[in-house]
Write an enzyme that holds these catalytic residues in place. Structure first.
Site, mmCIF file in Angstrom:
data_model
loop_
_atom_site.group_PDB
_atom_site.id
_atom_site.type_symbol
_atom_site.label_atom_id
_atom_site.label_comp_id
_atom_site.label_asym_id
_atom_site.label_seq_id
_atom_site.Cartn_x
_atom_site.Cartn_y
_atom_site.Cartn_z
ATOM 1 N N LYS A 97 -7.601 36.843 -51.255
ATOM 2 C CA LYS A 97 -6.933 36.169 -50.149
ATOM 3 C C LYS A 97 -6.497 37.116 -49.032
ATOM 4 O O LYS A 97 -6.369 36.706 -47.872
ATOM 5 C CB LYS A 97 -5.721 35.400 -50.666
ATOM 6 C CG LYS A 97 -6.044 34.175 -51.505
ATOM 7 C CD LYS A 97 -6.524 33.021 -50.652
ATOM 8 C CE LYS A 97 -6.593 31.733 -51.451
ATOM 9 N NZ LYS A 97 -6.970 30.577 -50.599
ATOM 10 N N SER A 145 -12.027 35.969 -58.324
ATOM 11 C CA SER A 145 -11.157 35.809 -57.160
ATOM 12 C C SER A 145 -9.849 36.581 -57.239
ATOM 13 O O SER A 145 -9.280 36.942 -56.209
ATOM 14 C CB SER A 145 -10.861 34.321 -56.928
ATOM 15 O OG SER A 145 -10.276 33.738 -58.077
#
Length: 322
Positions: A58, A309
């Site tokens: 992110k 991720s």
């Protein structure tokens, strides 16, 4: 139906993001395992964004989007909704850029992610995501404080920044024929799909969701965005009820399919990488690996890149793996 051909980002946007992020983001490592290859029946390369700053991908999108704002808007600060990883990405980006950040965070967010967000200097505004509309919460804060909303996935700068993970992976592991990544709102997968397809149009792209959190799978089947009830999966990063307005056309254009795994499959994948590869992933980061380990990847995929991720696992969940 969603119109094709009007996509929010292109390969050029991802390449521009890569230049903007140069020297700011970590070049995250790739790992492989002979035992994993034997289990899956093909070559697997793990792109471990668990080694990214803030412990997740992110940060790429957050820094790219915030640093791209006009100076006067950037100086006023930013607000974002997040259960954790986007929160940390926005908080650290704001700190590096010297601007204020407010994070609208659901009350059920993992404590480890909440504390990390505070440690990066952001202010947290709590809300109950089961009863309160997230867009209304962050819109109110933005309006009251004159801040810019940094959407966790439905923003071109976010998608382009996330796509830089795929650019790195394709350079680190040449010759991949398949790319797999988790899909929540779709920012990571949309950015990676645009990057991968822009470099090699023949590469196959798959998303992965968990049972009960398969809004993208259902949306692809319908050819339009559909909504589901709030899911309760352990993969907190993909607890979305509908794909993004901007991300979905990209997924519709580039995805071959979305694979669906159970929470138990995810836990098995977490145990494997911890014991056999000495790596720590969070549940959302392990869903794509779980799909490979349960035989959901087509047999004719021979060299597969998986985007992990993040690695910000809740210590309480880590204890229950045994």
């Amino acid at each position: 139906m969603v119109a094709r051909g009007t996509l929010a980002i292109s390969l050029d946007d991802v390449l521009a993001a890569e230049k903007r992020l140069d020297g700011v983001v970590n070049l995250t490592p790739v790992f492989s395992s002979r035992r994993l290859n034997d289990i899956v029946g093909c070559e697997i390369v793990l792109k471990c964004e668990s080694f990214q700053r803030t412990g997740a991908f992110k940060f790429r999108g957050a820094y790219n989007a915030i640093s791209s704002l006009p100076p006067e808007r950037r100086a006023a600060g930013v607000v974002a909704y997040s259960s954790g990883n986007h929160a940390q990405g926005v908080a650290l980006s704001a700190k590096l850029l010297g601007i204020p950040a407010v994070i609208c965070m659901p009350t059920d967010a993992p404590d480890v992610k909440r504390q990390a967000t505070l440690d990066y200097g952001a202010e947290i505004v709590d809300f109950d995501r089961q009863t309160v509309d997230t867009d209304e919460v962050q819109a109110r804060v933005a309006r009251e404080r004159g801040m810019t909303v940094i959407h966790p996935y439905d923003l071109p700068g976010i998608m382009a920044g996330q796509g830089t993970a795929a650019l790195e992976l394709l350079r680190q592991a040449p010759g991949l024929d398949t790319l797999i990544a988790p899909v929540g709102g779709g920012g990571l997968l949309a950015g990676c799909a645009v990057a991968a397809k822009g470099i090699d149009p023949s590469i196959r792209v798959f998303g992965v969701e968990t049972v009960g959190a398969d809004d993208t799978k259902l949306s692809l089947a319908a050819g339009e965005r559909v909504s589901i009830p709030p899911p309760t999966t352990i993969a907190d990063g993909i607890r979305l009820v509908t794909p993004g307005e901007l991300t979905f056309p990209i997924l519709l254009e580039h995805l071959e399919d979305v694979l669906v795994v159970s929470d138990d499959d995810v836990l098995d994948a977490l145990r494997f990488v911890l014991l056999r590869m000495k790596l720590v992933f969070e549940p959302s980061g392990a869903v794509a690996l779980a799909a490979a380990m349960t035989g959901l990847v087509p047999a004719n995929c021979r060299r597969v890149g998986i985007v992990v991720s993040g690695g910000n696992i809740d210590p309480a969940l880590l204890r229950t793996l045994w």
